[in-house]
Design a protein around this motif. Structure first.
Motif, short mmCIF file in Angstrom:
data_model
loop_
_atom_site.label_atom_id
_atom_site.label_comp_id
_atom_site.label_asym_id
_atom_site.label_seq_id
_atom_site.Cartn_x
_atom_site.Cartn_y
_atom_site.Cartn_z
N THR A 1 0.83 -1.21 0.00
CA THR A 1 0.00 0.00 0.00
C THR A 1 0.86 1.25 0.00
O THR A 1 0.53 2.25 -0.65
CB THR A 1 -0.92 0.00 1.22
OG1 THR A 1 -0.14 -0.27 2.40
CG2 THR A 1 -2.00 -1.06 1.10
N ASN A 2 1.99 1.23 0.74
CA ASN A 2 2.87 2.39 0.77
C ASN A 2 3.59 2.58 -0.57
O ASN A 2 3.84 3.72 -0.99
CB ASN A 2 3.89 2.25 1.91
CG ASN A 2 3.24 2.42 3.27
OD1 ASN A 2 2.15 2.97 3.38
ND2 ASN A 2 3.91 1.95 4.31
N MET A 3 3.91 1.47 -1.23
CA MET A 3 4.50 1.58 -2.56
C MET A 3 3.52 2.25 -3.52
O MET A 3 3.90 3.13 -4.30
CB MET A 3 4.87 0.20 -3.10
CG MET A 3 5.99 -0.50 -2.36
SD MET A 3 6.37 -2.09 -3.17
CE MET A 3 7.55 -2.78 -2.01
N ILE A 4 2.26 1.85 -3.43
CA ILE A 4 1.24 2.43 -4.30
C ILE A 4 1.07 3.92 -3.99
O ILE A 4 0.94 4.75 -4.89
CB ILE A 4 -0.09 1.67 -4.14
CG1 ILE A 4 0.03 0.26 -4.71
CG2 ILE A 4 -1.24 2.42 -4.82
CD1 ILE A 4 -1.15 -0.62 -4.41
N MET A 5 1.07 4.26 -2.71
CA MET A 5 0.92 5.66 -2.32
C MET A 5 2.03 6.51 -2.92
O MET A 5 1.78 7.61 -3.43
CB MET A 5 0.92 5.78 -0.80
CG MET A 5 0.76 7.21 -0.29
SD MET A 5 0.44 7.31 1.50
CE MET A 5 1.93 6.52 2.13
N ARG A 6 3.26 6.00 -2.88
CA ARG A 6 4.37 6.77 -3.45
C ARG A 6 4.25 6.90 -4.96
O ARG A 6 4.55 7.95 -5.54
CB ARG A 6 5.70 6.11 -3.09
CG ARG A 6 6.05 6.20 -1.61
CD ARG A 6 7.51 5.85 -1.36
NE ARG A 6 7.87 4.50 -1.77
CZ ARG A 6 7.75 3.43 -1.00
NH1 ARG A 6 7.24 3.53 0.22
NH2 ARG A 6 8.13 2.24 -1.43
N GLU A 7 3.83 5.82 -5.61
CA GLU A 7 3.74 5.85 -7.07
C GLU A 7 2.60 6.76 -7.56
O GLU A 7 2.73 7.45 -8.58
CB GLU A 7 3.55 4.44 -7.63
CG GLU A 7 4.75 3.53 -7.44
CD GLU A 7 5.97 4.01 -8.19
OE1 GLU A 7 5.81 4.71 -9.21
OE2 GLU A 7 7.10 3.71 -7.74
N LEU A 8 1.49 6.76 -6.83
CA LEU A 8 0.34 7.55 -7.24
C LEU A 8 0.37 8.96 -6.69
O LEU A 8 -0.39 9.83 -7.14
CB LEU A 8 -0.96 6.88 -6.79
CG LEU A 8 -1.27 5.49 -7.34
CD1 LEU A 8 -2.61 5.00 -6.80
CD2 LEU A 8 -1.29 5.49 -8.86
N ASN A 9 1.25 9.21 -5.69
CA ASN A 9 1.27 10.51 -5.00
C ASN A 9 -0.12 10.88 -4.50
O ASN A 9 -0.57 12.01 -4.64
CB ASN A 9 1.82 11.60 -5.92
CG ASN A 9 3.32 11.48 -6.10
OD1 ASN A 9 4.07 11.38 -5.13
ND2 ASN A 9 3.76 11.47 -7.35
#
Length: 207
Positions: A42-50
């Motif tokens: 989920t944190n990886m996705i948050m960083r990628e999507l900003n």
């Protein structure tokens, strides 16, 4: 962490200051067995999507309880993601009815997209018939519930299957929890799906 008195922490210029995406699920959602918090998928996705992510992953829990969903539907979210199935193999008879109820509970309050994510599988399912049958039963029930909801006219409902996730045994640190490699794999698949749902441009990744 040492900081000077005039230090500031701010969102980058490309941060999407919109409604958050809410994830509800198991220890895998929570980030269990990632080597550090930043490697939770989920944190990886948050960083990628900003984009802000609300992580409601619960170790050993999270089987689509009505009481938790009562709290979730109070959130003004842009997207609701249910990743609960890894902790529902002990209650296989409930997968189908709870999926129906959870989606309807969210839809009664929100028109935003809902994404269901199948169980990614077990590392030993090829040699353990019990594990294999649990996975196939759970994912068949969730798929059947999804298809029924679509036939009933539920709009903007989306699905990621086990086959879509493509998490082989080497992506798991035990028979079920994802390693950093598995977290990266799941993040890549889910991010791609979220971008399609939210009509965000697909990210061009370097090989």
């Amino acid at each position: 962490v040492g900081l000077s008195k005039d230090a500031r922490v701010e969102a980058g210029d490309d941060f999407v200051n919109e409604k958050p995406a809410v994830f509800y699920g198991s220890s895998i959602t929570q980030g269990g067995c990632a080597s550090h918090p930043g490697n939770a998928y989920t944190n990886m996705i948050m960083r990628e999507l900003n984009r802000e992510i609300i992580n409601l992953g619960f170790s050993g829990n999270g089987p689509m309880e009505t009481e938790v969903l009562d709290f979730i539907v109070e959130t003004d979210a842009r997207l609701f993601i249910l990743d609960c199935y890894p902790n529902m193999t002990g209650m296989l008879q409930n997968v189908y009815p709870r999926t129906l109820a959870a989606v309807k509970q969210i839809r009664a309050k929100h028109d935003e997209p809902i994404l269901l994510i199948e169980h990614p599988g077990y590392s030993n399912e090829a040699t353990n018939n019990e594990r294999r049958d649990m996975i196939s039963t759970s994912n068949a029930a969730s798929r059947n519930a999804y298809e029924r909801l679509v036939k009933e006219g539920v709009k903007d409902l989306h699905y990621i299957s086990k086959a879509d996730l493509e998490c082989p045994p080497e992506t798991m640190v035990d028979y079920t929890h994802l390693t950093d490699l598995g977290m990266k794999q799941q993040a890549t698949v889910v991010e791609r799906k979220v971008r399609k749902i939210l009509k965000m441009p697909l990210r061009r990744r370097s090989r």
